[in-house]
Design a protein around this motif. Sequence first.
Motif, PDB file in Angstrom:
ATOM      1  N   ALA A 134      35.502  41.691  19.114  1.00 29.99           N
ATOM      2  CA  ALA A 134      35.426  40.403  19.371  1.00 29.99           C
ATOM      3  C   ALA A 134      36.361  39.924  20.443  1.00 29.99           C
ATOM      4  O   ALA A 134      35.876  38.885  20.790  1.00 29.99           O
ATOM      5  CB  ALA A 134      35.639  39.573  18.119  1.00 29.99           C
ATOM      6  N   TYR A 135      37.386  40.445  20.670  1.00 31.23           N
ATOM      7  CA  TYR A 135      38.330  40.045  21.591  1.00 31.23           C
ATOM      8  C   TYR A 135      37.850  40.556  22.730  1.00 31.23           C
ATOM      9  O   TYR A 135      37.999  39.478  23.913  1.00 31.23           O
ATOM     10  CB  TYR A 135      39.790  40.556  21.168  1.00 31.23           C
ATOM     11  CG  TYR A 135      40.709  40.215  22.233  1.00 31.23           C
ATOM     12  CD1 TYR A 135      41.303  38.933  22.303  1.00 31.23           C
ATOM     13  CD2 TYR A 135      41.245  41.355  23.565  1.00 31.23           C
ATOM     14  CE1 TYR A 135      42.382  38.677  23.332  1.00 31.23           C
ATOM     15  CE2 TYR A 135      42.032  40.843  24.374  1.00 31.23           C
ATOM     16  CZ  TYR A 135      42.540  39.604  24.163  1.00 31.23           C
ATOM     17  OH  TYR A 135      43.650  39.370  24.971  1.00 31.23           O
ATOM     18  N   PHE A 136      37.355  41.542  23.124  1.00 32.10           N
ATOM     19  CA  PHE A 136      37.046  42.043  24.484  1.00 32.10           C
ATOM     20  C   PHE A 136      35.568  41.873  24.840  1.00 32.10           C
ATOM     21  O   PHE A 136      35.141  41.631  26.113  1.00 32.10           O
ATOM     22  CB  PHE A 136      37.290  43.463  24.682  1.00 32.10           C
ATOM     23  CG  PHE A 136      38.500  43.806  24.920  1.00 32.10           C
ATOM     24  CD1 PHE A 136      39.258  43.305  26.013  1.00 32.10           C
ATOM     25  CD2 PHE A 136      39.663  44.244  24.178  1.00 32.10           C
ATOM     26  CE1 PHE A 136      40.502  43.556  26.420  1.00 32.10           C
ATOM     27  CE2 PHE A 136      40.881  44.584  24.289  1.00 32.10           C
ATOM     28  CZ  PHE A 136      41.416  44.120  25.523  1.00 32.10           C
ATOM     29  N   GLU A 145      34.997  37.657  36.183  1.00 30.54           N
ATOM     30  CA  GLU A 145      36.538  37.560  36.669  1.00 30.54           C
ATOM     31  C   GLU A 145      37.540  37.751  35.219  1.00 30.54           C
ATOM     32  O   GLU A 145      38.144  38.661  35.651  1.00 30.54           O
ATOM     33  CB  GLU A 145      36.862  36.160  37.026  1.00 30.54           C
ATOM     34  CG  GLU A 145      36.220  35.737  38.162  1.00 30.54           C
ATOM     35  CD  GLU A 145      34.857  34.994  38.058  1.00 30.54           C
ATOM     36  OE1 GLU A 145      34.689  34.712  36.897  1.00 30.54           O
ATOM     37  OE2 GLU A 145      34.018  34.798  38.907  1.00 30.54           O
ATOM     38  N   LEU A 146      37.195  37.332  34.207  1.00 28.04           N
ATOM     39  CA  LEU A 146      38.104  37.748  33.084  1.00 28.04           C
ATOM     40  C   LEU A 146      37.770  39.112  32.724  1.00 28.04           C
ATOM     41  O   LEU A 146      38.907  39.708  32.318  1.00 28.04           O
ATOM     42  CB  LEU A 146      37.948  36.899  31.976  1.00 28.04           C
ATOM     43  CG  LEU A 146      38.845  36.793  30.744  1.00 28.04           C
ATOM     44  CD1 LEU A 146      40.175  36.589  31.237  1.00 28.04           C
ATOM     45  CD2 LEU A 146      38.227  35.736  29.583  1.00 28.04           C
ATOM     46  N   GLY A 147      36.909  39.732  32.867  1.00 23.58           N
ATOM     47  CA  GLY A 147      36.349  41.058  32.317  1.00 23.58           C
ATOM     48  C   GLY A 147      37.284  41.917  33.524  1.00 23.58           C
ATOM     49  O   GLY A 147      38.039  43.179  33.294  1.00 23.58           O
ATOM     50  N   PHE A 148      37.206  41.473  34.716  1.00 29.78           N
ATOM     51  CA  PHE A 148      37.908  42.345  35.942  1.00 29.78           C
ATOM     52  C   PHE A 148      39.212  42.446  35.716  1.00 29.78           C
ATOM     53  O   PHE A 148      39.930  43.232  36.028  1.00 29.78           O
ATOM     54  CB  PHE A 148      37.403  41.701  37.239  1.00 29.78           C
ATOM     55  CG  PHE A 148      38.213  42.399  38.231  1.00 29.78           C
ATOM     56  CD1 PHE A 148      37.452  43.648  38.615  1.00 29.78           C
ATOM     57  CD2 PHE A 148      39.147  41.678  39.047  1.00 29.78           C
ATOM     58  CE1 PHE A 148      38.204  44.234  39.803  1.00 29.78           C
ATOM     59  CE2 PHE A 148      39.707  42.366  40.023  1.00 29.78           C
ATOM     60  CZ  PHE A 148      39.404  43.590  40.503  1.00 29.78           C
ATOM     61  N   SER A 149      39.801  41.050  35.272  1.00 30.39           N
ATOM     62  CA  SER A 149      41.383  41.068  35.182  1.00 30.39           C
ATOM     63  C   SER A 149      41.808  41.589  34.043  1.00 30.39           C
ATOM     64  O   SER A 149      42.921  42.381  34.147  1.00 30.39           O
ATOM     65  CB  SER A 149      41.628  39.545  35.097  1.00 30.39           C
ATOM     66  OG  SER A 149      40.941  38.929  34.091  1.00 30.39           O
TER      67      SER A 149
END
Length: 157
Positions: A134-136, A145-149
């Motif tokens: 649920a977090y990821f 962008e958030l996934g990449f970071s």
Amino acid sequence: MVAFYLSLYGLKFQRFVRMFSASHVEAHRSQGFFSGKYDKVFGRYFEFFLGYFYGNLPELGRTAHVCLHHRENAGFDDTRNTMGYDRTSRLDFLWYLSDNIWTVLGLAPYAYFRAKGDEKNRRRMVRGMARYYAYFAPCLFMTGELGFSTCWFRFSV
């Protein structure tokens, strides 16, 4: 498989080893590092907070390591069993890593506890996997962008 482990541990593996060591010690303590009023605030800090940043599922240390690995003592029912692998073979090492993915994702410990009828630890694994995914899930699927970071953080620490 290589990409999976690189995204999990990052290029600077030494920092992961330090994190693993601290979470390993915490998993062996029934209350974690804190007791009393501090336990209510901090709880199992490494497993339930810092572990997210290192790709560790909540409950994997306490439940899968202590309640499964130590119970089975690396025997054939252990999800981290190494007896079937030749420790001098690079190919067997790669097979071990590919088999270990299911433990890291929480699926193998869940199946073990379900098969053994250990409802308490099975529920712990379900809650840990649910919290982690649920977090990821939003990090990886909603915004690139958030996934990449998130993945970059794992590489850089």
